[in-house]
Design a protein around this motif. Structure first.
Motif, mmCIF file in Angstrom:
data_model
loop_
_atom_site.group_PDB
_atom_site.id
_atom_site.type_symbol
_atom_site.label_atom_id
_atom_site.label_comp_id
_atom_site.label_asym_id
_atom_site.label_seq_id
_atom_site.Cartn_x
_atom_site.Cartn_y
_atom_site.Cartn_z
ATOM 1 N N GLN A 111 -19.162 -3.088 18.442
ATOM 2 C CA GLN A 111 -19.738 -4.384 18.082
ATOM 3 C C GLN A 111 -21.165 -4.214 17.560
ATOM 4 O OE1 GLN A 111 -17.989 -7.126 18.096
ATOM 5 N NE2 GLN A 111 -16.600 -7.184 19.829
ATOM 6 N N GLY A 112 -21.396 -3.135 16.848
ATOM 7 C CA GLY A 112 -22.711 -2.913 16.255
ATOM 8 C C GLY A 112 -23.676 -2.160 17.137
ATOM 9 N N ALA A 113 -23.399 -2.106 18.437
ATOM 10 C CA ALA A 113 -24.380 -1.512 19.355
ATOM 11 C C ALA A 113 -24.020 -0.070 19.707
ATOM 12 C CB ALA A 113 -24.461 -2.341 20.635
ATOM 13 N N ASP A 114 -25.039 0.769 19.800
ATOM 14 C CA ASP A 114 -24.852 2.169 20.170
ATOM 15 C C ASP A 114 -24.791 2.369 21.677
ATOM 16 O OD1 ASP A 114 -26.722 2.297 17.489
ATOM 17 O OD2 ASP A 114 -25.319 3.971 17.584
ATOM 18 N N ILE A 162 -19.659 -3.003 10.612
ATOM 19 C CA ILE A 162 -20.160 -2.018 9.665
ATOM 20 C C ILE A 162 -21.679 -2.087 9.783
ATOM 21 C CG2 ILE A 162 -20.321 -1.352 7.236
ATOM 22 C CD1 ILE A 162 -17.648 -2.745 6.771
ATOM 23 N N PRO A 163 -22.360 -0.937 9.904
ATOM 24 C CA PRO A 163 -23.819 -0.984 10.087
ATOM 25 C C PRO A 163 -24.513 -1.747 8.954
ATOM 26 C CG PRO A 163 -23.001 1.238 10.448
ATOM 27 C CD PRO A 163 -21.847 0.435 9.934
ATOM 28 N N GLU A 164 -25.700 -2.306 9.289
ATOM 29 C CA GLU A 164 -26.441 -3.073 8.277
ATOM 30 C C GLU A 164 -27.045 -2.150 7.217
ATOM 31 O OE1 GLU A 164 -26.164 -6.170 8.376
ATOM 32 O OE2 GLU A 164 -25.881 -6.778 10.447
ATOM 33 N N ALA A 165 -27.506 -0.961 7.643
ATOM 34 C CA ALA A 165 -28.073 -0.021 6.667
ATOM 35 C C ALA A 165 -26.982 0.389 5.693
ATOM 36 C CB ALA A 165 -28.627 1.212 7.380
ATOM 37 N N PRO A 166 -27.276 0.386 4.389
ATOM 38 C CA PRO A 166 -26.231 0.712 3.423
ATOM 39 C C PRO A 166 -25.667 2.106 3.654
ATOM 40 C CG PRO A 166 -28.341 0.256 2.328
ATOM 41 C CD PRO A 166 -28.568 0.090 3.777
ATOM 42 N N LEU A 167 -24.339 2.240 3.525
ATOM 43 C CA LEU A 167 -23.707 3.544 3.678
ATOM 44 C C LEU A 167 -23.961 4.365 2.420
ATOM 45 C CD1 LEU A 167 -20.351 2.313 5.210
ATOM 46 C CD2 LEU A 167 -22.338 3.219 6.403
ATOM 47 N N THR A 168 -23.917 5.672 2.584
ATOM 48 C CA THR A 168 -24.206 6.542 1.447
ATOM 49 C C THR A 168 -23.025 7.452 1.153
ATOM 50 O OG1 THR A 168 -25.234 8.098 2.956
ATOM 51 C CG2 THR A 168 -26.707 6.565 1.835
ATOM 52 N N ALA A 169 -23.034 8.044 -0.027
ATOM 53 C CA ALA A 169 -21.971 8.969 -0.419
ATOM 54 C C ALA A 169 -21.948 10.140 0.557
ATOM 55 C CB ALA A 169 -22.215 9.459 -1.837
ATOM 56 N N GLY A 170 -20.754 10.567 0.922
ATOM 57 C CA GLY A 170 -20.624 11.683 1.848
ATOM 58 C C GLY A 170 -20.426 11.255 3.290
ATOM 59 N N GLN A 171 -20.785 9.991 3.591
ATOM 60 C CA GLN A 171 -20.537 9.506 4.956
ATOM 61 C C GLN A 171 -19.076 9.083 5.100
ATOM 62 O OE1 GLN A 171 -23.617 6.450 5.381
ATOM 63 N NE2 GLN A 171 -24.622 7.746 6.897
ATOM 64 N N PRO A 220 -16.412 -8.808 11.449
ATOM 65 C CA PRO A 220 -16.653 -10.172 10.978
ATOM 66 C C PRO A 220 -16.545 -10.219 9.461
ATOM 67 C CG PRO A 220 -18.705 -9.122 11.647
ATOM 68 C CD PRO A 220 -17.598 -8.196 12.047
ATOM 69 N N LYS A 221 -16.158 -11.384 8.930
ATOM 70 C CA LYS A 221 -15.999 -11.445 7.475
ATOM 71 C C LYS A 221 -17.337 -11.221 6.768
ATOM 72 C CE LYS A 221 -16.310 -16.507 7.084
ATOM 73 N NZ LYS A 221 -15.682 -17.718 6.530
ATOM 74 N N PHE A 222 -18.437 -11.346 7.531
ATOM 75 C CA PHE A 222 -19.781 -10.997 7.052
ATOM 76 C C PHE A 222 -19.808 -9.584 6.460
ATOM 77 C CE2 PHE A 222 -24.022 -9.242 7.764
ATOM 78 C CZ PHE A 222 -24.841 -10.256 7.326
ATOM 79 N N ASP A 223 -19.000 -8.679 7.064
ATOM 80 C CA ASP A 223 -19.016 -7.274 6.644
ATOM 81 C C ASP A 223 -18.055 -6.964 5.505
ATOM 82 O OD1 ASP A 223 -20.964 -6.565 8.430
ATOM 83 O OD2 ASP A 223 -19.581 -5.877 9.982
ATOM 84 N N ASN A 224 -17.143 -7.896 5.193
ATOM 85 C CA ASN A 224 -16.153 -7.602 4.141
ATOM 86 C C ASN A 224 -16.782 -7.154 2.823
ATOM 87 O OD1 ASN A 224 -14.130 -8.210 5.897
ATOM 88 N ND2 ASN A 224 -13.110 -9.683 4.566
ATOM 89 N N PRO A 225 -17.840 -7.851 2.335
ATOM 90 C CA PRO A 225 -18.407 -7.426 1.044
ATOM 91 C C PRO A 225 -18.969 -6.009 1.059
ATOM 92 C CG PRO A 225 -19.142 -9.643 1.609
ATOM 93 C CD PRO A 225 -18.463 -9.087 2.822
ATOM 94 N N LYS A 226 -19.320 -5.489 2.273
ATOM 95 C CA LYS A 226 -19.851 -4.124 2.326
ATOM 96 C C LYS A 226 -18.775 -3.086 2.013
ATOM 97 C CE LYS A 226 -23.019 -5.283 6.056
ATOM 98 N NZ LYS A 226 -23.209 -5.094 7.506
ATOM 99 N N MET A 227 -17.486 -3.480 2.172
ATOM 100 C CA MET A 227 -16.408 -2.516 1.915
ATOM 101 C C MET A 227 -16.173 -2.338 0.429
ATOM 102 S SD MET A 227 -13.492 -3.705 4.577
ATOM 103 C CE MET A 227 -13.242 -2.510 5.837
ATOM 104 N N HIS A 228 -16.458 -3.375 -0.350
ATOM 105 C CA HIS A 228 -16.158 -3.360 -1.773
ATOM 106 C C HIS A 228 -16.997 -2.310 -2.478
ATOM 107 C CE1 HIS A 228 -15.006 -4.801 -5.698
ATOM 108 N NE2 HIS A 228 -16.249 -5.061 -6.015
#
Lengths: 314, 200
Positions: A86-89, A125-134, A204-212
Motif C-alpha cells: 500500500q505504498g509503505a515500506d 505504484i511509487p510516486e517517483a517516476p520509474l526508469t528504464a531497467g527497473q 488505485p485508479k490514480f496509478d493507472n496512467p503511470k502504467m501507460h
C-alpha cells in the motif's frame, strides 16, 4: 545439489550450516525455469494471463505468493530490492517479504525507489517516476478482470480469446446509469496494446496512467490463481471509458498533512474519536523524501511532537 | 575415441549463470531489437552459438520438447542438450517448445512451428534463429510493445523472404512464435507482438 546449498558439517561454506539449506531465492531451479518460461511468454503477449504451476510458499496464499515467486525467479546478486505494501515500506507484508529475500537470496534491499532494480509491490505504484531497467513485480489477488462478471474460467478464456469484451463495457455503463459515474476506484480495468483487457491488480485508479508507456518492465504474479502476466516497457495501457464519460483519477481537497504534496495519492487517517482526520501520502518514501527536502505539511509539527514521525534532518 | 563425440560441460554455476542469462533473455524480449549478451561461460557444442546454447540450458528441461535441424539433432548438439537439459528432441517442428534454425537455411518455414491456440497463445514455439552476424545485413524497422518509437536492426544472413514470414507471424497476433536472433554470445528478441516495418 548446487554449490549454494550447505552440506551438514560443511564448515568451509559461507552459509551458516545450522540453518536449513535452501536453494538460492528459495525456489528450486526447475521451478524457476518453469516460471521463467511463463514470464517470457507473458512478455511476448502483453496482458495475456499465462497459467503457471504456482508452488506452496512459506506463507499463506493471498499474502503475495505470486509476486514472491516472480521475484524469486528473476532476482540475482546484482539486484537491489524494494518492497512496498500500500505504498509503505514499513508495513507487515513489505517487511516480511523484504526479510524473506534478505534471508534466502542475500538480497540488497532499499527503501529508495530510484535505487531499486526490482520493486515488489502490493497495491501501489511509487510516486517517483520509474526508469528504464527497473522491474515492477505486482502481487495480484485476482488476475481475471472479467471474473466478477463471469465466474466460469472456460467462458472468460473464450472471451479473451475472441476479444469479446462487451460485458465489461456494459458493467461500466450500468455504473454510470445508476450512479452518474464509474464507481470502480481500484483494480480499474485496462486495455493492453489494443488487444487484452487486464486487471492492473488492486492499485488505485490514480496509478493507472503511470502504467501507460512506462519505461519500466512490469510483471504480475497471482499465486493462488496460478497466473503470470506482463507489460513490456512502452506498452499502451488504456483505462476503459466512454467518450462522454472520460476516465478520471481521484483528487483530494487538501494536500498531504505531513509533506504538503498535492500531487500524490493520499490515505485518509482517522486520528481521534471526535471524527478528526488527516490525509497523508500513501507512498512513505515519497513523503519522507519531501520532508527531508524541507516541505512541511500543516500537521507535521503535531505529528513530530507526538513521536509519530521523525524530525527531518534539514 | 574422437573428441567430438564427448559431451562438453554445461554451466559451472547453474544457479547464477542461468539467472544472469535469463535476465538477458527477459530484457531482450521486453525490449525487442536491443542487443543483449547472454553470458554463461558455456562452450557450446558444434553447430550452436554460445547464446543459443546458454538460452536452451537456461530455459529447457524435461518438460519442454526441442526441435533441431536433423544434422544438429543427430550430432554433438543433440547429445549435449539431451544430457544437460534432459530434454526430448522431436522431429516434428509443430510439437516443439524450443527450436533452433540457421537463418540462412530454407527449411522449415516459420509457419511450420507451433503458434499456439486462441485460448492458449502462450503454448507456442520459441524459435532461436542463428544469424551470421547481428549487424551488417538488411535493415528492418521495428515498432510495438517494448519500443518507445521505433528501432532499426540489421541482422545478417536471413534467408530470402524471412522478413515477410516474420511480418505474417505478427499478423496472426496474439498467436505466433517468438523469435530470438542469436550470434556468438548475443541476442535480439523479436516477440510476436513486434511489427515489422519497411525493409531497406
Amino acid at each position: 545439489m548446487t554449490m549454494h546449498q550447505a552440506l551438514p558439517g560443511d564448515d568451509t561454506h559461507s552459509v551458516d550450516s545450522t540453518r536449513p539449506a535452501y536453494n538460492y531465492a528459495y525456489l528450486d531451479e526447475q521451478t524457476k525455469r518453469m516460471i521463467r518460461r511463463a514470464l517470457l511468454k507473458a512478455v511476448a503477449v502483453p496482458g495475456y494471463q499465462v497459467p503457471f504451476g504456482s508452488r506452496e510458499m512459506p506463507l499463506a496464499r493471498g499474502w503475495g505468493t505470486g509476486g514472491i515467486q516472480v521475484t524469486a525467479a528473476i532476482i540475482g546478486p546484482d539486484d537491489t530490492l524494494k518492497v512496498i505494501d500500500q505504498g509503505a515500506d514499513d508495513t507487515t507484508n513489505a517487511v516480511s517479504i523484504r526479510r524473506f529475500f534478505e534471508k534466502t537470496a542475500d538480497a540488497r534491499t532499499t527503501e529508495a525507489t530510484e535505487q531499486a532494480t526490482i520493486i515488489q509491490t502490493r497495491h501501489r505504484i511509487p510516486e517517483a517516476p520509474l526508469t528504464a531497467g527497473q522491474i515492477m513485480v505486482y502481487q495480484v489477488p485476482q488476475p481475471e478482470p472479467l471474473r466478477k462478471l463471469e465466474p466460469r474460467e472456460a467462458e472468460t478464456r473464450k472471451m479473451h480469446a475472441w476479444a469479446e469484451y462487451g460485458l465489461m463495457q456494459v458493467k461500466l455503463y450500468e455504473n454510470i446509469a445508476r450512479f452518474g459515474e464509474v464507481t470502480t476506484t481500484y483494480d480499474y480495468p485496462v486495455m493492453i496494446n489494443g488487444r487484452y483487457i487486464m486487471a492492473p491488480s488492486p492499485i488505485p485508479k490514480f496509478d493507472n496512467p503511470k502504467m501507460h508507456m512506462s519505461p519500466a518492465l512490469q510483471l504480475f504474479g497471482a499465486g493462488r490463481e496460478k497466473r503470470i502476466y506482463a507489460l513490456p516497457p512502452h506498452t499502451s495501457v488504456r483505462s476503459l471509458d466512454f467518450e462522454d464519460h472520460p476516465f478520471r483519477i481521484q483528487s483530494w481537497t487538501q494536500p498531504c498533512a505531513l509533506c504538503a504534496a498535492s500531487d500524490s495519492y493520499l490515505d485518509e487517517v482517522v486520528i481521534d474519536d471526535q471524527g478528526s482526520r488527516m490525509f497523508v501520502c500513501s507512498d512513505s518514501h515519497h513523503c519522507e523524501t519531501r520532508r527531508a527536502d524541507g516541505h512541511r505539511g500543516t500537521m507535521l509539527g503535531d505529528a513530530t511532537a507526538s513521536g509519530l514521525v521523525e524530525e527531518s534532518k534539514s | 575415441m574422437a573428441t567430438d563425440t564427448l559431451i562438453g560441460p554445461g554451466f559451472s554455476d547453474p544457479v547464477f549463470q542461468s539467472q544472469g542469462a535469463f535476465r538477458a533473455l527477459l530484457a531482450a524480449l521486453a525490449e525487442p531489437g536491443t542487443r543483449h549478451v547472454v553470458s554463461g561461460a558455456v562452450v557450446p557444442p558444434k553447430g550452436l552459438h554460445a547464446a543459443t546454447a546458454t538460452a536452451l540450458l537456461t530455459l529447457a528441461d524435461y518438460e519442454t520438447l526441442i526441435w533441431l535441424p536433423a544434422a544438429l539433432r543427430d550430432g554433438a548438439a543433440g547429445a549435449w542438450l539431451r544430457f544437460h537439459c534432459s530434454a526430448a528432441l522431436v522431429s516434428d517442428p509443430a510439437r516443439a517448445a524450443f527450436a533452433v534454425i540457421d537463418a540462412g537455411s530454407p527449411e522449415p518455414a516459420l509457419s511450420a512451428f507451433d503458434s499456439g491456440s486462441d485460448q492458449f497463445p502462450d503454448r507456442s514455439t520459441t524459435l532461436i534463429v542463428q544469424c551470421t552476424a547481428l549487424e551488417g545485413g538488411e535493415a528492418v524497422t521495428l515498432t510495438g510493445p517494448g519500443i518507445a518509437t521505433s528501432r532499426v536492426i540489421a541482422p545478417a544472413g536471413p534467408r530470402a523472404g524471412f522478413w515477410a514470414e516474420v511480418a505474417a507471424n505478427n499478423d496472426a497476433y496474439p498467436l505466433g512464435i517468438d523469435l530470438l536472433l542469436s550470434h556468438a554470445d548475443a541476442v535480439f528478441g523479436l516477440p510476436r507482438s513486434t511489427r515489422i516495418g519497411e525493409v531497406y
